[in-house]
Write a protein that holds these residues in place. Structure first.
Motif, PDB file in Angstrom:
ATOM      1  N   MET B  52       7.536  -3.145   0.751  1.00 40.03           N
ATOM      2  CA  MET B  52       8.268  -4.377   0.449  1.00 40.03           C
ATOM      3  C   MET B  52       9.768  -4.204   0.607  1.00 40.03           C
ATOM      4  O   MET B  52      10.470  -5.150   0.924  1.00 40.03           O
ATOM      5  CB  MET B  52       7.957  -4.831  -0.966  1.00 40.03           C
ATOM      6  N   LYS B  53      10.240  -3.013   0.331  1.00 37.73           N
ATOM      7  CA  LYS B  53      11.660  -2.737   0.527  1.00 37.73           C
ATOM      8  C   LYS B  53      11.796  -1.561   1.479  1.00 37.73           C
ATOM      9  O   LYS B  53      10.943  -0.684   1.509  1.00 37.73           O
ATOM     10  CB  LYS B  53      12.318  -2.396  -0.810  1.00 37.73           C
ATOM     11  N   LYS B  54      12.879  -1.587   2.236  1.00 42.54           N
ATOM     12  CA  LYS B  54      13.115  -0.475   3.155  1.00 42.54           C
ATOM     13  C   LYS B  54      14.018   0.553   2.484  1.00 42.54           C
ATOM     14  O   LYS B  54      14.975   0.177   1.825  1.00 42.54           O
ATOM     15  CB  LYS B  54      13.772  -0.993   4.434  1.00 42.54           C
ATOM     16  N   ASP B  72       2.267  -1.840   8.894  1.00 42.51           N
ATOM     17  CA  ASP B  72       1.020  -2.601   8.937  1.00 42.51           C
ATOM     18  C   ASP B  72      -0.195  -1.761   8.562  1.00 42.51           C
ATOM     19  O   ASP B  72      -1.058  -2.207   7.819  1.00 42.51           O
ATOM     20  CB  ASP B  72       0.829  -3.212  10.334  1.00 42.51           C
ATOM     21  N   ARG B  75      -0.120  -1.099   4.904  1.00 45.11           N
ATOM     22  CA  ARG B  75      -0.539  -2.273   4.116  1.00 45.11           C
ATOM     23  C   ARG B  75      -2.052  -2.454   4.050  1.00 45.11           C
ATOM     24  O   ARG B  75      -2.593  -2.895   3.050  1.00 45.11           O
ATOM     25  CB  ARG B  75       0.064  -3.536   4.714  1.00 45.11           C
ATOM     26  N   LYS B  76      -2.715  -2.148   5.145  1.00 44.66           N
ATOM     27  CA  LYS B  76      -4.169  -2.337   5.188  1.00 44.66           C
ATOM     28  C   LYS B  76      -4.884  -1.468   4.173  1.00 44.66           C
ATOM     29  O   LYS B  76      -5.951  -1.811   3.702  1.00 44.66           O
ATOM     30  CB  LYS B  76      -4.691  -1.983   6.586  1.00 44.66           C
ATOM     31  N   ILE B  80      -2.264  -3.562  -4.486  1.00 42.33           N
ATOM     32  CA  ILE B  80      -1.138  -3.599  -5.407  1.00 42.33           C
ATOM     33  C   ILE B  80      -1.403  -4.581  -6.541  1.00 42.33           C
ATOM     34  O   ILE B  80      -1.867  -5.695  -6.302  1.00 42.33           O
ATOM     35  CB  ILE B  80       0.157  -4.051  -4.695  1.00 42.33           C
ATOM     36  N   MET B 103      -7.017 -12.332   4.582  1.00 41.15           N
ATOM     37  CA  MET B 103      -5.773 -11.773   5.116  1.00 41.15           C
ATOM     38  C   MET B 103      -5.878 -10.275   5.321  1.00 41.15           C
ATOM     39  O   MET B 103      -5.139  -9.701   6.117  1.00 41.15           O
ATOM     40  CB  MET B 103      -4.603 -12.112   4.195  1.00 41.15           C
ATOM     41  N   TYR B 104      -6.770  -9.639   4.592  1.00 41.73           N
ATOM     42  CA  TYR B 104      -6.958  -8.202   4.774  1.00 41.73           C
ATOM     43  C   TYR B 104      -8.077  -7.898   5.769  1.00 41.73           C
ATOM     44  O   TYR B 104      -8.560  -6.768   5.846  1.00 41.73           O
ATOM     45  CB  TYR B 104      -7.206  -7.504   3.433  1.00 41.73           C
ATOM     46  N   GLY B 105      -8.480  -8.933   6.493  1.00 46.00           N
ATOM     47  CA  GLY B 105      -9.389  -8.711   7.606  1.00 46.00           C
ATOM     48  C   GLY B 105     -10.836  -8.442   7.234  1.00 46.00           C
ATOM     49  O   GLY B 105     -11.583  -7.880   8.032  1.00 46.00           O
TER      50      GLY B 105
END
Lengths: 250, 329
Positions: B52-54, B72, B75-76, B80, B103-105
């Protein structure tokens, strides 16, 4: 790719579910345009002489454009509410691109705005406004273009705002001037020069004139200019929305 | 292979360094705790690990994938549960879960099955088709945990998952999490400022303060590193008693503070009778005796010079102020 499309579909669906689930939002969004039509339209009908028809007919396309403007911009701005209620985070960490989120959100907001626009058109027709129904297919395309432009403008603005405080600012300094300067309520071609020039930079002017052309068969602007300007506006707002939304860090 | 690995991970907000050169290694299947007061940088660290943050500098890997370059695929494979609620209240529990699954496929045919599985785990089956806005805080939290594990993540991040919940619900939630880790070998990273929770739940704990990691070890080892129990005494003549007790060779350290004597000893319960005897011989009357086994709070005090609990009352406020000062990003 397939996953991105699924995400777009689900985000679009969410907007629709939320819209239909809050009855107050549906009714509230139609209240103001209805009163404008019913009170302003019928009240001024006999004293106002406008080219091409009576006053109620004249403002109907303007009111529809207003409904699209309000409905779409509000939908875009709900990004802030999603942020405040935390749901935005959930979408931002999902393995889908930000572009898909913006596209889904925009299509969803545009769909609900067009539904409102069609409802108010129905109300106007029930009140006796005579419209040209043969142009409905083109009208829908115009409505989609206008709605998408304003939802993406809303998304862009919402990406810049921290909370709902900035919302009043947007209403007072963007939405209301846009509406009043658009020629929704008065003919621009006979307005004072300064008003006329300002209204030419107002994108809503082109939406109003386009609809006037399609519904009432008259306008001082040709349809090609309407679509040209709105197309350009759409490209600008969409690019801004994608760019600014991409910059959000939760 | 590590589930999480960071190299000098740093995040700066203008003048404030929220995460300061963190080096962490978390094994697969571990329950790993980040413990520290509010504002210590736990949430920022989690935000970086969850893409979420770099980071301002340094590197972080989740499942050996870089959180910046391969966001990406990171995230998969993570789930959280955020500190603040993140459900759509206008949707039903089912709709929230369905959207997440999509959304998570997770393919359409499997979504329903998975949703039924997770909703069973968090015992919300009979509320599946109710709007989330009718849910209590504990129910929302459980639903969020269900959502977090819906796509079977390899690593599950829990950011203060039990904050603001009543003790019973807290206990319940921890039971789910423990069983999850046992069943699926999920790596779990959790942050908390409830020390009892960290103590009970975590295999290893990292203590964080002002963006730095001060100590990492099992709760047992951290507590043992303090050097034993503390006996706290009050008597009519503290000065003299302290002098006498400090002569005893099993007393490792004495201190006079706030009208009390603090003694550091090993296996404190066996020493109390000897202390009483010593006091009686000197004819000093003891008014109260207190035996204190070290807690993580003491560990925190030892490493930072402050108590975690004192911080928490005002910590949240000061964090808000700090966050405001940071501006948008």
């Amino acid at each position: 790719m397939n996953n991105e499309l699924t995400a777009v579909y689900f985000i679009w669906k969410r907007e629709l579910i939320r819209f239909f689930r809050s009855k107050s939002r549906v009714i509230g969004s139609l209240g103001m345009p209805f009163f404008l039509l019913a009170v302003l339209g019928s009240g001024l009908n006999n004293v106002m002489e406008v080219s091409g028809g009576n006053y109620m007919d004249f403002i109907t396309p303007g009111i529809i454009a207003m409904v699209l403007l309000f409905g779409s911009l509000l939908s875009g701005i709900t990004v802030i509410m999603d942020r405040q209620f935390g749901f935005l985070k959930e979408t931002l960490v999902a393995p889908v691109s930000r572009l898909s989120i913006v596209v889904g959100k925009s299509l969803g907001g545009a769909t609900t705005a067009i539904i409102q626009g069609i409802l108010i058109l129905g109300i106007a027709m029930a009140m006796g406004v005579a419209v040209d129904l043969t142009s409905i297919p083109v009208l829908l395309i115009l409505m989609l273009l206008v709605s998408l432009s304003f939802v993406t403008l809303g998304v862009a603005l919402a990406s810049l705002m921290e909370d709902m405080h900035g919302f009043q600012l947007v209403m007072n300094f963007i939405v209301m001037p846009m509406f009043f300067l658009s020629g929704a309520l008065f003919p621009i071609d006979t307005a004072p020069e300064i008003v006329r020039y300002i209204s030419y930079i107002d994108p809503l002017t082109y939406a109003v004139e386009g609809m006037r052309y399609l519904l009432l068969d008259y306008s001082y602007l040709p349809l090609s200019i309407v679509f040209g300007v709105l197309g350009g506006f759409f490209i600008i707002t969409t690019s801004l929305a994608v760019y600014l939304f991409n910059g959000i860090e939760s | 292979m590590y589930a999480i690995e960071t190299e000098n991970l740093t995040k700066k907000f203008d003048s404030l360094t929220a995460v300061d050169h963190i080096n962490l290694k978390v094994n697969e299947g571990e329950i790993f705790g980040l413990l520290g007061p509010n504002g210590a940088g736990k949430t920022t660290a989690i935000s970086i690990l969850t893409t979420m943050k770099k980071p301002s500098s340094g590197k972080a890997f989740v499942n050996e994938k870089n959180v910046v370059d391969e966001a990406d695929s990171v995230r998969k494979n993570i789930g959280i549960v955020f500190q603040d609620f993140s459900l759509d209240e206008e949707l039903t529990a089912y709709e929230n879960l369905d959207m997440h699954a999509a959304m998570y496929g997770i393919p359409r045919e499997k979504r329903k099955e998975r949703i039924e599985e997770v909703i069973e785990i968090v015992e919300l089956k009979d509320r599946l088709h109710d709007l989330v806005k009718t849910f209590s805080g504990g129910m929302r939290r459980r639903l969020e945990i269900a959502r977090g594990i819906l796509h079977m993540p390899k690593v599950l991040f829990l950011d203060e998952p039990t904050i603001g919940l009543d003790p019973q619900t807290r206990k319940h939630i921890w039971e789910y999490i423990k069983s999850l880790q046992k069943k699926n070998k999920t790596t779990i990273i959790l942050t908390t400022h409830y020390m009892d929770e960290a103590d009970e739940m975590c295999g290893r704990i990292a203590i964080m303060d002002y963006g730095k990691i001060i100590a990492v070890d099992t709760s047992e080892n951290l507590k043992n590193s303090l050097g034993g129990d503390v006996i706290i005494l009050e008597s009519e003549n503290n000065e003299e008693l302290e002098k006498e007790l400090s002569k005893l060779k099993w007393v490792e350290k004495t201190e006079l503070r706030n009208g009390r004597i603090y003694l550091q000893v090993k296996v404190g319960e066996k020493r109390i009778p000897q202390i009483m005897k010593c006091a009686k011989e000197r004819e000093i009357e003891i008014e109260s005796v207190n035996l204190h086994k070290p807690t993580l709070d003491d560990v925190f005090l030892h490493y930072t010079g402050r108590r975690i609990r004192e911080e928490t009352a005002s910590g949240k406020e000061s964090m808000r102020i700090r966050r405001k000062a940071w501006g948008r990003k």
